[in-house]
Design a protein around this motif. Structure first.
Motif, mmCIF file in Angstrom:
data_model
loop_
_atom_site.group_PDB
_atom_site.id
_atom_site.type_symbol
_atom_site.label_atom_id
_atom_site.label_comp_id
_atom_site.label_asym_id
_atom_site.label_seq_id
_atom_site.Cartn_x
_atom_site.Cartn_y
_atom_site.Cartn_z
ATOM 1 N N THR A 32 5.547 10.683 -0.546
ATOM 2 C CA THR A 32 4.789 9.500 -0.973
ATOM 3 C C THR A 32 5.532 8.287 -0.427
ATOM 4 O O THR A 32 6.702 8.075 -0.764
ATOM 5 N N ILE A 33 4.887 7.514 0.432
ATOM 6 C CA ILE A 33 5.546 6.387 1.085
ATOM 7 C C ILE A 33 4.875 5.080 0.655
ATOM 8 O O ILE A 33 3.669 4.910 0.851
ATOM 9 N N ASP A 63 0.832 -1.191 0.000
ATOM 10 C CA ASP A 63 0.000 0.000 0.000
ATOM 11 C C ASP A 63 0.868 1.244 0.000
ATOM 12 O O ASP A 63 2.086 1.179 0.193
ATOM 13 N N ILE A 64 0.202 2.388 -0.221
ATOM 14 C CA ILE A 64 0.904 3.662 -0.363
ATOM 15 C C ILE A 64 0.221 4.714 0.504
ATOM 16 O O ILE A 64 -1.015 4.761 0.586
ATOM 17 N N TYR A 65 1.038 5.562 1.136
ATOM 18 C CA TYR A 65 0.529 6.677 1.920
ATOM 19 C C TYR A 65 0.943 7.974 1.228
ATOM 20 O O TYR A 65 2.128 8.190 0.969
ATOM 21 N N VAL A 66 -0.042 8.816 0.941
ATOM 22 C CA VAL A 66 0.206 10.049 0.178
ATOM 23 C C VAL A 66 -0.105 11.265 1.037
ATOM 24 O O VAL A 66 -1.201 11.393 1.589
ATOM 25 N N ILE A 91 14.292 2.806 2.096
ATOM 26 C CA ILE A 91 14.992 3.337 0.931
ATOM 27 C C ILE A 91 14.339 4.658 0.561
ATOM 28 O O ILE A 91 13.126 4.739 0.423
ATOM 29 N N GLU A 92 15.159 5.683 0.400
ATOM 30 C CA GLU A 92 14.625 7.003 0.063
ATOM 31 C C GLU A 92 15.221 7.492 -1.246
ATOM 32 O O GLU A 92 16.430 7.390 -1.476
ATOM 33 N N LEU A 139 9.418 8.429 -1.190
ATOM 34 C CA LEU A 139 9.548 9.177 -2.443
ATOM 35 C C LEU A 139 9.049 10.608 -2.259
ATOM 36 O O LEU A 139 8.366 10.912 -1.273
ATOM 37 N N PRO A 140 9.349 11.499 -3.203
ATOM 38 C CA PRO A 140 8.822 12.865 -3.139
ATOM 39 C C PRO A 140 7.290 12.864 -3.255
ATOM 40 O O PRO A 140 6.688 11.827 -3.571
#
Length: 270
Positions: A202-203, A194-197, A243-244, A214-215
């Motif tokens: 953006t994770i 899943d993704i958190y925005v 990881i970034e 991520l950005p």
């Protein structure tokens, strides 16, 4: 060009030309005829629906619904009944609007085919449902997005992956293409959970437990996605906790799994 001594009235596709008689009497006669015509049209509009309801030719004898995947057939049947089972009052746009009202905008398009018979009409309705490419949880509401970026809330779809969590659905609406590209990339490697925005980042949480930072969505572009793709191909991401990837395409790997000494960068490359 109007004829001399005439009054011209326009009503949809009809043109009424009334001869004008000289003087006050002719003027009143013209007004009377116009009022009489409008009254007769209103009267016909009131009685025609009731008149056709009692004629078998206008009735739907057989209703055939095709293309449904998640929506129950009775939902479509109920909307047809609301239109009095009369094919004269059923058109594509009215029926599509009514079905979408009751299904949370879950239908993309419909086609209507009529086959006339002596005792009524066989009506075939072909439904094209919207298919979610991902779903969003926002303020305890579940919202689906189809491939065109259209949001819908079908009560007949229980679950769809991947999931995006956000406090502001507008972030997804404005950056749908970026979200879709990121999801397609991560899903193609079978790693996404899943993704958190948010407005600042953006994770993505991957299946192996790795956290990919991520950005924000509006800064995710093709160049950054290429770096994510290279990372997934060249590195064993199972070994790392976080990881970034920044906007400068610098990749920072933190905290190897099984090594809890610190949370500082352990490897960098551009």
């Amino acid at each position: 060009v109007p004829f001399k001594n005439t009054t011209t009235f326009f009503k949809k596709n009809y043109v009424i030309i009334l001869p004008m008689k000289e003087g006050r009497r002719g003027t009143w006669l013209s007004y009377f005829l116009v009022v009489l015509w409008l009254f007769s049209m209103a009267l016909a509009g009131f009685f025609i629906p009731h008149f056709t309801d009692n004629i078998s030719f206008f009735k739907i004898r057989v209703l055939q619904v095709e293309g449904l995947e998640t929506i129950p057939p009775h939902v479509v049947a109920e909307e047809v009944k609301k239109l009095k089972n009369n094919w004269l009052f059923i058109n594509k746009y009215v029926l599509l609007k009514n079905i979408n009202t009751s299904t949370g905008n879950a239908v993309k398009d419909i086609e209507i085919t009529r086959r006339f018979g002596r005792n009524g009409v066989d009506l075939k309705i072909t439904i094209k449902e919207r298919k979610p490419v991902f779903s969003v949880i926002s303020n305890n509401s579940k919202i689906f997005f189809d491939e065109d970026g259209t949001a819908f809330q079908s009560p007949y779809i229980n679950f769809s992956t991947p999931l995006i969590y956000t406090y502001d659905i507008g972030l997804i609406n404005k950056n749908f293409n970026n979200a879709k590209s990121l999801i397609n990339l991560l899903s193609s490697h079978s790693v996404l959970m899943d993704i958190y925005v948010t407005e600042i980042s953006t994770i993505a949480y991957l299946k192996n437990g790795t956290k990919l930072v991520l950005p924000p969505l509006f800064l995710i572009n093709e160049s950054l996605l290429e770096h994510v793709s290279k990372l997934l191909k060249d590195y064993n991401i199972d070994m790392y906790k976080e990881i970034e990837i920044g906007t400068d395409n610098l990749i920072i790997i933190r905290g190897g799994k099984g090594n809890e000494v610190n949370n500082v960068p352990r490897h960098r490359y551009q």
